[in-house]
Design a protein around this motif. Sequence first.
Motif, short mmCIF file in Angstrom:
data_model
loop_
_atom_site.label_atom_id
_atom_site.label_comp_id
_atom_site.label_asym_id
_atom_site.label_seq_id
_atom_site.Cartn_x
_atom_site.Cartn_y
_atom_site.Cartn_z
N MET A 83 29.83 37.69 53.32
CA MET A 83 30.45 36.99 52.25
C MET A 83 30.93 38.00 51.20
N VAL A 84 32.20 37.83 50.80
CA VAL A 84 32.82 38.76 49.85
C VAL A 84 32.87 38.08 48.48
N ILE A 85 32.39 38.81 47.47
CA ILE A 85 32.41 38.29 46.10
C ILE A 85 33.64 38.87 45.39
N ARG A 86 34.46 37.99 44.90
CA ARG A 86 35.66 38.45 44.18
C ARG A 86 35.47 38.26 42.68
N ARG A 87 36.00 39.24 41.91
CA ARG A 87 35.96 39.12 40.46
C ARG A 87 37.06 38.20 39.99
N ARG A 88 36.81 37.45 38.95
CA ARG A 88 37.83 36.58 38.38
C ARG A 88 38.84 37.43 37.61
N ALA A 89 40.08 37.12 37.79
CA ALA A 89 41.13 37.87 37.08
C ALA A 89 41.09 37.51 35.60
N GLY A 90 41.35 38.50 34.73
CA GLY A 90 41.35 38.27 33.29
C GLY A 90 41.19 39.58 32.55
N LEU A 91 41.20 39.48 31.22
CA LEU A 91 41.07 40.67 30.38
C LEU A 91 39.63 40.86 29.97
N THR A 92 39.26 42.10 29.97
CA THR A 92 37.94 42.41 29.44
C THR A 92 38.06 42.50 27.92
N LEU A 93 36.95 42.53 27.25
CA LEU A 93 36.95 42.65 25.79
C LEU A 93 37.63 43.95 25.36
N THR A 94 37.41 45.03 26.07
CA THR A 94 38.02 46.32 25.75
C THR A 94 39.53 46.25 25.90
N GLU A 95 40.01 45.64 26.96
CA GLU A 95 41.46 45.53 27.16
C GLU A 95 42.09 44.66 26.08
N ALA A 96 41.43 43.60 25.67
CA ALA A 96 41.96 42.73 24.62
C ALA A 96 42.04 43.47 23.28
N ILE A 97 41.01 44.25 22.97
CA ILE A 97 41.01 45.03 21.72
C ILE A 97 42.13 46.06 21.75
N LEU A 98 42.30 46.76 22.88
CA LEU A 98 43.37 47.76 23.00
C LEU A 98 44.75 47.11 22.88
N ALA A 99 44.93 45.97 23.50
CA ALA A 99 46.21 45.27 23.40
C ALA A 99 46.50 44.84 21.96
N THR A 100 45.48 44.35 21.28
CA THR A 100 45.63 43.94 19.88
C THR A 100 45.99 45.13 19.00
N LEU A 101 45.32 46.28 19.22
CA LEU A 101 45.62 47.49 18.44
C LEU A 101 47.05 47.96 18.70
N LEU A 102 47.45 47.94 19.95
CA LEU A 102 48.80 48.38 20.31
C LEU A 102 49.85 47.48 19.67
N LEU A 103 49.66 46.16 19.73
CA LEU A 103 50.59 45.23 19.10
C LEU A 103 50.60 45.40 17.58
#
Length: 201
Positions: free
Chosen positions: A1-21
């Motif tokens: 059985m293969v466990i897949r991660r749910r697609a989405g942003l991590t907290l770090t990616e969201a913070i970096l995107a907010t800083l960049l914007l």
Amino acid sequence: MVIRRRAGLTLTEAILATLLLSVIFLGATSALVSAMALFNSLQNNRGRLDATIALEHMARKIALSNRVVVDQGGAQLKLRWDFATGTFALNGAGAGTPSDLTDDTWVKYRIIGNQLRWRNDAAESPDVGAGDPELEPGLTLQSGSIFTLVNPTGILEGSADPNVVGVPTVVEINLVAQSGTPASDVTLNTDVAAGAMTKSQ
């Protein structure tokens, strides 16, 4: 059985995107503020530039005139030029005809409302009217704009002898122009000697 991660942003990616914007937004805001300041600066200088162009135009004509008339309570300036064979003459030299008034032409300026209008004519009449073209279309004049004759008789000021002549007629031009946002008044003033005063007044 293969466990897949749910697609989405991590907290770090969201913070970096907010800083960049935020950096992009601040840069755009700074550019907009600078552009608005430059525009306001250009607008503030526009009235001064228009008034300077008008002053230079009139000063050149005054320097070539052989008669100066100021009327309409200082709102109208009329200048007679010695004109012959397509050449304006200074001090009666060259192609000028100092003894002949019939070939002279008139250039006239008049402050009407908040506009400076002008015209060329073969005679001193008619006066400049509201239908004549503006000298500088962007120029908006305010109260205090006036033409004044200084020493109109050509007699040396302070002289007790009325026969002491030779001092040129001087025209004082005072232009008060509206300029900028918010609007403010810019005053330009100059004195110009009528350099070709060779004919009888």
